[in-house]
Design an enzyme around this catalytic site. Structure first.
Site, mmCIF file in Angstrom:
data_model
loop_
_atom_site.group_PDB
_atom_site.id
_atom_site.type_symbol
_atom_site.label_atom_id
_atom_site.label_comp_id
_atom_site.label_asym_id
_atom_site.label_seq_id
_atom_site.Cartn_x
_atom_site.Cartn_y
_atom_site.Cartn_z
ATOM 1 N N ASP A 181 -11.438 -8.893 7.004
ATOM 2 C CA ASP A 181 -12.767 -8.817 6.384
ATOM 3 C C ASP A 181 -13.395 -10.204 6.310
ATOM 4 O OD1 ASP A 181 -12.442 -6.123 6.121
ATOM 5 O OD2 ASP A 181 -12.889 -6.039 3.985
ATOM 6 N N TYR A 189 0.817 -1.219 0.000
ATOM 7 C CA TYR A 189 0.000 0.000 0.000
ATOM 8 C C TYR A 189 0.848 1.266 0.000
ATOM 9 C CZ TYR A 189 -4.045 -2.931 1.175
ATOM 10 O OH TYR A 189 -5.039 -3.875 1.165
ATOM 11 N N LYS A 246 3.768 -15.268 3.539
ATOM 12 C CA LYS A 246 3.842 -16.080 2.318
ATOM 13 C C LYS A 246 5.316 -16.307 2.026
ATOM 14 C CE LYS A 246 1.707 -18.178 -1.130
ATOM 15 N NZ LYS A 246 1.010 -19.459 -0.882
ATOM 16 N N ASP A 298 -2.696 -18.197 2.561
ATOM 17 C CA ASP A 298 -3.779 -18.940 1.920
ATOM 18 C C ASP A 298 -4.295 -20.047 2.834
ATOM 19 O OD1 ASP A 298 -1.219 -19.958 1.577
ATOM 20 O OD2 ASP A 298 -1.557 -20.711 -0.446
ATOM 21 N N ASP A 344 -5.614 -6.864 5.801
ATOM 22 C CA ASP A 344 -6.799 -6.217 5.244
ATOM 23 C C ASP A 344 -7.805 -7.263 4.775
ATOM 24 O OD1 ASP A 344 -8.577 -4.417 4.192
ATOM 25 O OD2 ASP A 344 -7.225 -3.596 2.682
#
Length: 356
Positions: free
Chosen positions: A249, A142, A189, A221, A245
């Protein structure tokens, strides 16, 4: 205790739910003899419309001068549908985090028992779930270099982390784990990304300082799957900006709705407290938005920024009592909810105030 609180409603339903959150703060101040003074400021789409800037200098100055910020939401569909827009509401959000040094985003995923049926996940899977996410907030893709090349046909976003950025968020997560069930899951990851390899290296080194905390490492994942399969196994989860993020959610379904999730963005100065549900322009102005996440954000504000644990616990208990009485906003109602118990934004706020 005297404190100055900045109210930043932002866009969409942010304006509706922060109004309710402020009423709760007023009630707490009256009950405990505190003196809260308020100011208000613009951010996001409403700030662009008024000033051309998604984070006006006046707003930033007020934030830095306040003891805490109760925040609403940022965003508007007109920008979502226009990828060429140079000025966007979310730029104000990112700049706010950077300027205030808000590197740690805390998102408690706590399931109220009364909402077991509100989630799409089976109740027997959900029961007992209580997760505290630590999302790093001022690094990663970001905030990295962005651009276009090859005549605009190729786009790039650079993910970047420094050792100190991982260490400071990791340390906060370890400290929190010590006060809970002493379990920490670090998500990365590392089988693919160099930033994740650094992330894991730093967390592994930090773990040596916290031998009383059980640490596990999961790829993002795999963790996304496990959150749905067995959420109750997790206690504290720490992860990078982009992964956090998305995962938080997803985890909103554990709590029954995004309208139930509060968050705290903290660092070395003023803390910012906000619901995670976004601006939700599809229901803006209809008076049906769930204000409980904003109310629970106010509880985090009282606890973390002001050290008012008793007051914060009272607010959480009031939300619990309202849910036990069967009151719901439409996002957390189910087929068994009586029609006269489905309330709008203001009415739900009034019920919480009654219990306070």
């Amino acid at each position: 205790m005297k404190k100055n609180i900045l109210i930043v409603p932002g866009d969409g339903i942010g304006q509706e739910v922060t109004a309710v959150g402020k009423l709760v703060l007023d009630k707490i101040a009256a009950r405990f003899g505190h003196e809260f003074t308020y100011d208000e400021a613009l951010i996001g789409h409403v700030a662009i419309e008024a000033t051309g800037n998604p984070l006006p200098d006046e707003t930033l100055a007020k934030m830095k001068a306040s003891d805490a910020v109760l925040f609403g939401a940022v965003g508007h569909p007109k920008y979502d549908n226009d990828p060429t827009a140079k000025v966007r509401p979310e730029q104000g959000l990112l700049k706010m985090r950077k300027e205030l040094g808000l590197y740690a985003n805390l998102r408690p995923i706590k399931l109220f028992d009364e909402l077991l049926s509100a989630s799409s996940i089976k109740p027997e899977i959900l029961k007992g779930a209580d997760i505290l996410f630590f999302r790093e907030l001022t690094g990663d893709i970001y905030f990295g270099e962005k651009g276009r090349k090859n005549n605009g046909d190729t786009a790039y976003d650079v993910a970047e982390y420094s050792r100190y950025e991982v260490e400071r968020i990791g340390r906060k997560a370890f400290e929190a784990a010590r006060t809970r069930r002493k379990k920490l899951c670090s998500v990365d990851k590392a089988n693919v990304l160099e930033t994740s390899r650094l992330w894991r290296e730093v967390i592994q080194k930090l773990a040596l300082e916290y031998p009383d905390v059980e640490v596990e490492y999961q790829f993002v994942d795999a963790l996304a799957m496990m959150l749905i399969k067995s959420p109750a196994r997790f206690d504290v989860v720490v992860t990078a900006n982009l992964f956090g993020d998305i995962l938080t959610d997803e985890a909103s379904q554990i709590a029954g709705s995004m309208g139930m999730l509060a968050s705290a963005s903290i660092g070395d100065g003023t803390g910012v407290y906000e619901p995670i549900h976004g601006s939700a322009h599809d229901i803006t102005g209809k008076g049906v938005a769930n204000p409980l996440a904003s109310i629970l954000s106010a509880a985090l504000l009282l606890d973390i920024s002001f050290g008012m644990k008793e007051e914060a616990e009272l607010v959480i208990a009031a939300v619990d009592k309202v849910l036990k009485e069967g009151y719901r906003t439409r996002d957390i109602a189910d087929a068994a909810t009586a029609a006269d118990k489905i309330l709008g934004t203001a009415a739900m706020g009034k019920e919480v105030l009654k219990f306070l």
